[in-house]
Design a protein around this motif. Sequence first.
Motif, PDB file in Angstrom:
ATOM      1  N   LEU A  13      -6.849   2.213  -6.338  1.00  0.00           N
ATOM      2  CA  LEU A  13      -5.166   1.810  -6.833  1.00  0.00           C
ATOM      3  C   LEU A  13      -4.369   1.483  -5.795  1.00  0.00           C
ATOM      4  O   LEU A  13      -3.685   0.713  -5.886  1.00  0.00           O
ATOM      5  CB  LEU A  13      -4.672   2.919  -7.756  1.00  0.00           C
ATOM      6  N   ILE A  14      -4.161   2.448  -4.891  1.00  0.00           N
ATOM      7  CA  ILE A  14      -3.476   2.164  -3.623  1.00  0.00           C
ATOM      8  C   ILE A  14      -3.511   0.978  -2.738  1.00  0.00           C
ATOM      9  O   ILE A  14      -2.731   0.114  -2.719  1.00  0.00           O
ATOM     10  CB  ILE A  14      -3.548   3.267  -2.783  1.00  0.00           C
ATOM     11  N   VAL A  15      -4.864   0.584  -2.533  1.00  0.00           N
ATOM     12  CA  VAL A  15      -5.253  -0.420  -1.551  1.00  0.00           C
ATOM     13  C   VAL A  15      -5.478  -1.689  -2.448  1.00  0.00           C
ATOM     14  O   VAL A  15      -4.760  -2.947  -2.020  1.00  0.00           O
ATOM     15  CB  VAL A  15      -6.446  -0.100  -0.745  1.00  0.00           C
TER      16      VAL A  15
ATOM     17  N   ILE B  20       0.827  -1.238   0.007  1.00  0.00           N
ATOM     18  CA  ILE B  20      -0.146  -0.044   0.147  1.00  0.00           C
ATOM     19  C   ILE B  20       0.705   1.235  -0.132  1.00  0.00           C
ATOM     20  O   ILE B  20       0.494   2.308  -0.730  1.00  0.00           O
ATOM     21  CB  ILE B  20      -1.179   0.119   1.217  1.00  0.00           C
ATOM     22  N   ILE B  21       1.879   1.326   0.859  1.00  0.00           N
ATOM     23  CA  ILE B  21       3.006   2.509   0.939  1.00  0.00           C
ATOM     24  C   ILE B  21       3.536   2.696  -0.483  1.00  0.00           C
ATOM     25  O   ILE B  21       3.828   3.737  -0.922  1.00  0.00           O
ATOM     26  CB  ILE B  21       3.629   2.170   2.096  1.00  0.00           C
ATOM     27  N   GLY B  22       4.175   1.627  -1.008  1.00  0.00           N
ATOM     28  CA  GLY B  22       4.583   1.619  -2.366  1.00  0.00           C
ATOM     29  C   GLY B  22       3.911   1.983  -3.464  1.00  0.00           C
ATOM     30  O   GLY B  22       4.355   2.562  -4.080  1.00  0.00           O
ATOM     31  N   GLY B  23       2.465   1.561  -3.467  1.00  0.00           N
ATOM     32  CA  GLY B  23       1.676   2.087  -4.607  1.00  0.00           C
ATOM     33  C   GLY B  23       1.441   3.184  -4.469  1.00  0.00           C
ATOM     34  O   GLY B  23       1.413   4.044  -5.153  1.00  0.00           O
ATOM     35  N   TYR B  24       1.222   3.984  -3.003  1.00  0.00           N
ATOM     36  CA  TYR B  24       1.123   5.363  -2.798  1.00  0.00           C
ATOM     37  C   TYR B  24       2.301   6.181  -3.327  1.00  0.00           C
ATOM     38  O   TYR B  24       2.212   7.002  -4.277  1.00  0.00           O
ATOM     39  CB  TYR B  24       0.837   5.831  -1.526  1.00  0.00           C
ATOM     40  N   ALA B  25       3.490   5.608  -2.862  1.00  0.00           N
ATOM     41  CA  ALA B  25       4.731   6.153  -3.391  1.00  0.00           C
ATOM     42  C   ALA B  25       4.846   6.395  -4.804  1.00  0.00           C
ATOM     43  O   ALA B  25       5.262   7.225  -5.458  1.00  0.00           O
ATOM     44  CB  ALA B  25       5.967   5.771  -2.685  1.00  0.00           C
ATOM     45  N   ALA B  26       4.833   5.075  -5.818  1.00  0.00           N
ATOM     46  CA  ALA B  26       5.004   5.163  -7.061  1.00  0.00           C
ATOM     47  C   ALA B  26       3.823   5.945  -7.815  1.00  0.00           C
ATOM     48  O   ALA B  26       4.357   6.678  -8.827  1.00  0.00           O
ATOM     49  CB  ALA B  26       4.472   3.852  -7.470  1.00  0.00           C
TER      50      ALA B  26
ATOM     51  N   PHE C 146      -1.230   0.452 -14.486  1.00  0.00           N
ATOM     52  CA  PHE C 146       0.064  -0.341 -14.503  1.00  0.00           C
ATOM     53  C   PHE C 146       1.111   0.283 -13.496  1.00  0.00           C
ATOM     54  O   PHE C 146       1.858  -0.874 -13.035  1.00  0.00           O
ATOM     55  CB  PHE C 146       0.499   0.030 -15.735  1.00  0.00           C
ATOM     56  N   ILE C 147       1.041   1.556 -13.168  1.00  0.00           N
ATOM     57  CA  ILE C 147       2.230   1.964 -12.114  1.00  0.00           C
ATOM     58  C   ILE C 147       1.746   1.328 -10.730  1.00  0.00           C
ATOM     59  O   ILE C 147       2.789   0.949  -9.986  1.00  0.00           O
ATOM     60  CB  ILE C 147       2.214   3.507 -11.982  1.00  0.00           C
ATOM     61  N   ALA C 148       0.577   1.245 -10.328  1.00  0.00           N
ATOM     62  CA  ALA C 148       0.249   0.838  -8.934  1.00  0.00           C
ATOM     63  C   ALA C 148       0.488  -0.829  -9.013  1.00  0.00           C
ATOM     64  O   ALA C 148       1.116  -1.245  -7.976  1.00  0.00           O
ATOM     65  CB  ALA C 148      -1.323   0.884  -8.710  1.00  0.00           C
ATOM     66  N   TYR C 149       0.081  -1.440 -10.139  1.00  0.00           N
ATOM     67  CA  TYR C 149       0.402  -2.835  -9.985  1.00  0.00           C
ATOM     68  C   TYR C 149       1.927  -3.185 -10.120  1.00  0.00           C
ATOM     69  O   TYR C 149       2.537  -3.877  -9.504  1.00  0.00           O
ATOM     70  CB  TYR C 149      -0.179  -3.543 -11.329  1.00  0.00           C
TER      71      TYR C 149
ATOM     72  N   PRO D  51       8.569  10.206   1.401  1.00  0.00           N
ATOM     73  CA  PRO D  51       9.515  11.139   1.101  1.00  0.00           C
ATOM     74  C   PRO D  51      10.418  11.447  -0.211  1.00  0.00           C
ATOM     75  O   PRO D  51      10.350  12.339  -0.903  1.00  0.00           O
ATOM     76  CB  PRO D  51      10.412  11.644   2.469  1.00  0.00           C
ATOM     77  N   LEU D  52      10.779  10.143  -0.547  1.00  0.00           N
ATOM     78  CA  LEU D  52      11.421  10.173  -1.944  1.00  0.00           C
ATOM     79  C   LEU D  52      10.464  10.272  -3.024  1.00  0.00           C
ATOM     80  O   LEU D  52      10.826  11.128  -3.733  1.00  0.00           O
ATOM     81  CB  LEU D  52      12.042   8.664  -2.064  1.00  0.00           C
TER      82      LEU D  52
END
Length: 231
Positions: free
Chosen positions: A32-34, A8-14, A93-96, A177-178
């Motif tokens: 998308l995130i969840v 979830i955190i990685g999807g949000y960041a991407a 595609f980015i979220a996946y 933050p990145l």
Amino acid sequence: MPTSVAHIIGGYAALEAGTKRCGRPGIFFLVLIVVVANLPDLDFVPGILVGDAGLYHRGPSHSILAAAAVAGLAGWALGDRLGGARRVALWTFIAYGSHLVLDMLIPDPSGGSAGIPVLWPVIASELGTPIPGLRVLDDLRTLTHLEMQNGFFRGLFSLSGVRIFLLDAVLALPLVPLAWGLRARRERAVKRRMASRSSLPLQPKRRRVEVASRRPVAGVLVTTERGAARG
């Protein structure tokens, strides 16, 4: 193997790093995130049904082909409602894809590889580059044998399961933050391009000049217009 919290955190960041906020629907962004960022792990379901949760895990659902297929389906089904098929497909595609990247970087605490068949079916072997040093956390990121015997879901919500979720959140949070930094850098670059365009000298406008000539046409004076002059 990252948990759903890390995904979830990685999807949000991407999505923060790779998409524009303008015109991004909030509810779909949350979905998308969840959901989409965890969608590849649906391959747990057939394994759970036969009594071995990891039996089919990290299979074809963890591939670029699967990401492209889900993105295309989302664009086709939701594009008209959410601003265009291409935009929805890109977000999906980015979220996946964020899920695939994390699975390639974070090793399986049970001792398995950090790889996934990302190029399936062209290359069926698992590919991955685990982050050095994460193996020392394997004991903290693994359920005990007794907890696994109590069942997959009970194990996840045991004390060890909660510890694993919290640890994965700590590992994934630096991505946020990145992502903010990458987005801010991209926005500054866009502003610089717009400023440079606005500072270009304006092209002189053309204005038309009417020159009156008096020539009789059947006894009537006619005013004609000759060409154009530059201002």
